[in-house]
Write a protein that holds these residues in place. Structure first.
Motif, PDB file in Angstrom:
ATOM      1  N   MET A  96      41.919  42.166  50.861  1.00 36.88           N
ATOM      2  CA  MET A  96      40.506  42.055  50.503  1.00 36.88           C
ATOM      3  C   MET A  96      39.857  40.862  51.196  1.00 36.88           C
ATOM      4  O   MET A  96      38.662  40.869  51.495  1.00 36.88           O
ATOM      5  N   VAL A  97      40.654  39.822  51.466  1.00 39.84           N
ATOM      6  CA  VAL A  97      40.122  38.634  52.142  1.00 39.84           C
ATOM      7  C   VAL A  97      39.788  38.969  53.594  1.00 39.84           C
ATOM      8  O   VAL A  97      38.767  38.535  54.131  1.00 39.84           O
ATOM      9  N   LEU A  98      40.642  39.760  54.223  1.00 38.91           N
ATOM     10  CA  LEU A  98      40.360  40.230  55.580  1.00 38.91           C
ATOM     11  C   LEU A  98      39.038  40.979  55.616  1.00 38.91           C
ATOM     12  O   LEU A  98      38.198  40.742  56.498  1.00 38.91           O
ATOM     13  N   LEU A  99      38.822  41.874  54.650  1.00 32.31           N
ATOM     14  CA  LEU A  99      37.576  42.638  54.601  1.00 32.31           C
ATOM     15  C   LEU A  99      36.375  41.731  54.359  1.00 32.31           C
ATOM     16  O   LEU A  99      35.309  41.920  54.964  1.00 32.31           O
ATOM     17  N   MET A 100      36.526  40.753  53.500  1.00 32.88           N
ATOM     18  CA  MET A 100      35.441  39.811  53.217  1.00 32.88           C
ATOM     19  C   MET A 100      35.069  39.038  54.478  1.00 32.88           C
ATOM     20  O   MET A 100      33.888  38.887  54.817  1.00 32.88           O
ATOM     21  N   GLU A 101      36.087  38.584  55.202  1.00 30.70           N
ATOM     22  CA  GLU A 101      35.828  37.777  56.398  1.00 30.70           C
ATOM     23  C   GLU A 101      35.202  38.602  57.519  1.00 30.70           C
ATOM     24  O   GLU A 101      34.285  38.145  58.205  1.00 30.70           O
ATOM     25  N   LYS A 102      35.684  39.822  57.709  1.00 28.38           N
ATOM     26  CA  LYS A 102      35.184  40.668  58.794  1.00 28.38           C
ATOM     27  C   LYS A 102      33.771  41.177  58.519  1.00 28.38           C
ATOM     28  O   LYS A 102      32.968  41.345  59.436  1.00 28.38           O
ATOM     29  N   SER A 103      33.465  41.429  57.244  1.00 27.64           N
ATOM     30  CA  SER A 103      32.175  42.034  56.887  1.00 27.64           C
ATOM     31  C   SER A 103      31.116  41.021  56.480  1.00 27.64           C
ATOM     32  O   SER A 103      29.932  41.363  56.425  1.00 27.64           O
ATOM     33  N   LYS A 104      31.544  39.799  56.153  1.00 26.09           N
ATOM     34  CA  LYS A 104      30.642  38.769  55.618  1.00 26.09           C
ATOM     35  C   LYS A 104      30.087  39.158  54.249  1.00 26.09           C
ATOM     36  O   LYS A 104      29.053  38.651  53.799  1.00 26.09           O
ATOM     37  N   ALA A 105      30.759  40.075  53.573  1.00 28.67           N
ATOM     38  CA  ALA A 105      30.310  40.505  52.246  1.00 28.67           C
ATOM     39  C   ALA A 105      30.731  39.492  51.188  1.00 28.67           C
ATOM     40  O   ALA A 105      31.750  38.809  51.332  1.00 28.67           O
ATOM     41  N   SER A 106      29.955  39.412  50.128  1.00 28.27           N
ATOM     42  CA  SER A 106      30.371  38.599  48.986  1.00 28.27           C
ATOM     43  C   SER A 106      31.353  39.412  48.143  1.00 28.27           C
ATOM     44  O   SER A 106      31.364  40.637  48.190  1.00 28.27           O
ATOM     45  N   VAL A 107      32.186  38.712  47.391  1.00 28.78           N
ATOM     46  CA  VAL A 107      33.144  39.340  46.488  1.00 28.78           C
ATOM     47  C   VAL A 107      32.693  39.083  45.057  1.00 28.78           C
ATOM     48  O   VAL A 107      32.468  37.925  44.678  1.00 28.78           O
ATOM     49  N   VAL A 108      32.557  40.149  44.285  1.00 27.19           N
ATOM     50  CA  VAL A 108      32.149  40.017  42.878  1.00 27.19           C
ATOM     51  C   VAL A 108      33.355  40.327  41.993  1.00 27.19           C
ATOM     52  O   VAL A 108      33.856  41.454  42.000  1.00 27.19           O
ATOM     53  N   PRO A 109      33.862  39.323  41.257  1.00 26.26           N
ATOM     54  CA  PRO A 109      34.973  39.583  40.331  1.00 26.26           C
ATOM     55  C   PRO A 109      34.488  40.362  39.115  1.00 26.26           C
ATOM     56  O   PRO A 109      33.414  40.079  38.571  1.00 26.26           O
ATOM     57  N   ILE A 110      35.277  41.350  38.711  1.00 28.45           N
ATOM     58  CA  ILE A 110      34.911  42.182  37.562  1.00 28.45           C
ATOM     59  C   ILE A 110      36.132  42.366  36.676  1.00 28.45           C
ATOM     60  O   ILE A 110      37.236  42.636  37.160  1.00 28.45           O
ATOM     61  N   LYS A 111      35.910  42.210  35.381  1.00 33.06           N
ATOM     62  CA  LYS A 111      36.984  42.450  34.407  1.00 33.06           C
ATOM     63  C   LYS A 111      36.614  43.665  33.561  1.00 33.06           C
ATOM     64  O   LYS A 111      35.540  43.710  32.962  1.00 33.06           O
ATOM     65  N   VAL A 112      37.521  44.647  33.550  1.00 34.85           N
ATOM     66  CA  VAL A 112      37.356  45.834  32.724  1.00 34.85           C
ATOM     67  C   VAL A 112      38.278  45.698  31.516  1.00 34.85           C
ATOM     68  O   VAL A 112      39.456  45.379  31.659  1.00 34.85           O
ATOM     69  N   LEU A 113      37.748  45.939  30.337  1.00 27.91           N
ATOM     70  CA  LEU A 113      38.493  45.762  29.091  1.00 27.91           C
ATOM     71  C   LEU A 113      38.504  47.056  28.278  1.00 27.91           C
ATOM     72  O   LEU A 113      37.557  47.831  28.316  1.00 27.91           O
ATOM     73  N   GLY A 114      39.588  47.281  27.560  1.00 23.47           N
ATOM     74  CA  GLY A 114      39.653  48.381  26.604  1.00 23.47           C
ATOM     75  C   GLY A 114      39.945  49.751  27.184  1.00 23.47           C
ATOM     76  O   GLY A 114      39.775  50.762  26.509  1.00 23.47           O
ATOM     77  N   THR A 115      40.407  49.800  28.448  1.00 27.96           N
ATOM     78  CA  THR A 115      40.635  51.109  29.070  1.00 27.96           C
ATOM     79  C   THR A 115      42.056  51.629  28.881  1.00 27.96           C
ATOM     80  O   THR A 115      42.313  52.805  29.137  1.00 27.96           O
ATOM     81  N   ARG A 116      42.981  50.796  28.458  1.00 25.16           N
ATOM     82  CA  ARG A 116      44.341  51.289  28.208  1.00 25.16           C
ATOM     83  C   ARG A 116      44.326  52.195  26.981  1.00 25.16           C
ATOM     84  O   ARG A 116      43.814  51.829  25.933  1.00 25.16           O
ATOM     85  N   ARG A 117      44.895  53.411  27.148  1.00 25.50           N
ATOM     86  CA  ARG A 117      44.886  54.416  26.075  1.00 25.50           C
ATOM     87  C   ARG A 117      43.458  54.613  25.552  1.00 25.50           C
ATOM     88  O   ARG A 117      43.231  54.666  24.345  1.00 25.50           O
ATOM     89  N   LEU A 118      42.529  54.708  26.468  1.00 24.01           N
ATOM     90  CA  LEU A 118      41.107  54.697  26.130  1.00 24.01           C
ATOM     91  C   LEU A 118      40.715  55.760  25.109  1.00 24.01           C
ATOM     92  O   LEU A 118      39.981  55.472  24.167  1.00 24.01           O
ATOM     93  N   ASN A 163      49.357  29.997  54.141  1.00 27.60           N
ATOM     94  CA  ASN A 163      48.837  31.362  54.105  1.00 27.60           C
ATOM     95  C   ASN A 163      47.446  31.334  53.499  1.00 27.60           C
ATOM     96  O   ASN A 163      47.274  31.444  52.287  1.00 27.60           O
ATOM     97  N   ARG A 164      46.454  31.174  54.374  1.00 26.56           N
ATOM     98  CA  ARG A 164      45.076  30.978  53.924  1.00 26.56           C
ATOM     99  C   ARG A 164      44.550  32.178  53.130  1.00 26.56           C
ATOM    100  O   ARG A 164      43.936  32.011  52.076  1.00 26.56           O
ATOM    101  N   ARG A 165      44.788  33.377  53.629  1.00 28.08           N
ATOM    102  CA  ARG A 165      44.265  34.566  52.941  1.00 28.08           C
ATOM    103  C   ARG A 165      44.917  34.761  51.581  1.00 28.08           C
ATOM    104  O   ARG A 165      44.260  35.182  50.624  1.00 28.08           O
ATOM    105  N   GLU A 166      46.190  34.458  51.481  1.00 30.34           N
ATOM    106  CA  GLU A 166      46.865  34.559  50.191  1.00 30.34           C
ATOM    107  C   GLU A 166      46.279  33.557  49.208  1.00 30.34           C
ATOM    108  O   GLU A 166      46.075  33.872  48.031  1.00 30.34           O
ATOM    109  N   TRP A 167      45.997  32.360  49.683  1.00 30.27           N
ATOM    110  CA  TRP A 167      45.400  31.315  48.833  1.00 30.27           C
ATOM    111  C   TRP A 167      44.027  31.769  48.329  1.00 30.27           C
ATOM    112  O   TRP A 167      43.704  31.630  47.141  1.00 30.27           O
ATOM    113  N   ILE A 168      43.214  32.342  49.227  1.00 34.65           N
ATOM    114  CA  ILE A 168      41.882  32.808  48.835  1.00 34.65           C
ATOM    115  C   ILE A 168      41.987  33.969  47.847  1.00 34.65           C
ATOM    116  O   ILE A 168      41.248  34.045  46.858  1.00 34.65           O
TER     117      ILE A 168
END
Length: 198
Positions: free
Chosen positions: A127-149, A178-183
């Motif tokens: 995902m870091v490779l894609l972020m760097e190549k595209s200059k896109a921002s990354v939006v973190p998202i947490k989904v809750l309550g979907t196990r055995r929904l 490992n820069r990408r792993e760190w990011i």
């Protein structure tokens, strides 16, 4: 009306009846390329995440899903595309970059597979490779309550949208091997730190 919009409308109705909640959706940029970094605990995660956001999301999904009769066709019609896990899939990378170049939203599950414990796992550096190549921002998202929904998700389904992260904000310190792993670790930490409920 597209199949995507039709399916989204049906599932939104179902999730509303189940007590679904969406938090901080205003954090999602309304235009321009965006990569979603989403935790993964259930097959319901992409559906719940897509229904929670005002923009069309194209998901990268494991290629095994596209081999299922009828389902593979449906996934493709909904804008999803396959990735061969465990290898550098150049076709998936090219398709991702093409979507982002068009200013679209790319949905990723950076853990690479569902978490058996429900805990946020280590993110893959692709995902870091894609972020760097595209200059896109990354939006973190947490989904809750979907196990055995369908059995246990009532009143517990929620999506929390984090603040966008840019390459400028995620610069690795000097000396990191490992820069990408760190990011990737920083991005997954941002997912982890999103609140469980409000």
């Amino acid at each position: 009306m597209t199949l995507y919009d039709f399916a989204k409308g049906l599932f939104r109705l179902q999730f509303h009846l189940m007590g679904w909640k969406i938090h901080d959706v205003e954090n999602l940029p309304l235009e321009g390329p965006v990569i979603l970094a989403i935790n993964h605990v259930s097959l319901w995660d992409p559906i719940v995440a897509a229904c929670s956001l005002p923009r069309h999301v194209s998901f990268m999904a494991k290629d095994e899903l596209f081999a299922i009769p009828v389902m593979g066709w449906i996934f493709s019609k909904l804008g999803a595309f396959p990735v061969k896990r465990g290898q550098g899939d150049m076709n998936a990378i090219r398709q991702s970059l093409a979507l982002l170049k068009e200013g679209q939203v790319l949905g990723l599950f950076p853990e690479g597979t569902r978490s058996k414990t429900g805990e946020v796992q280590k993110g893959l550096p692709g995902m870091v490779l894609l972020m760097e190549k595209s200059k896109a921002s990354v939006v973190p998202i947490k989904v809750l309550g979907t196990r055995r929904l369908l059995r246990k998700g009532w009143g517990k389904i929620a999506v929390v949208v984090g603040q966008p992260l840019t390459a400028q904000m995620l610069k690795a310190p000097e000396g990191i091997q490992n820069r990408r792993e760190w990011i990737a670790d920083r991005i997954m930490q941002a997912v982890l730190e999103l609140p469980e409920a409000k």
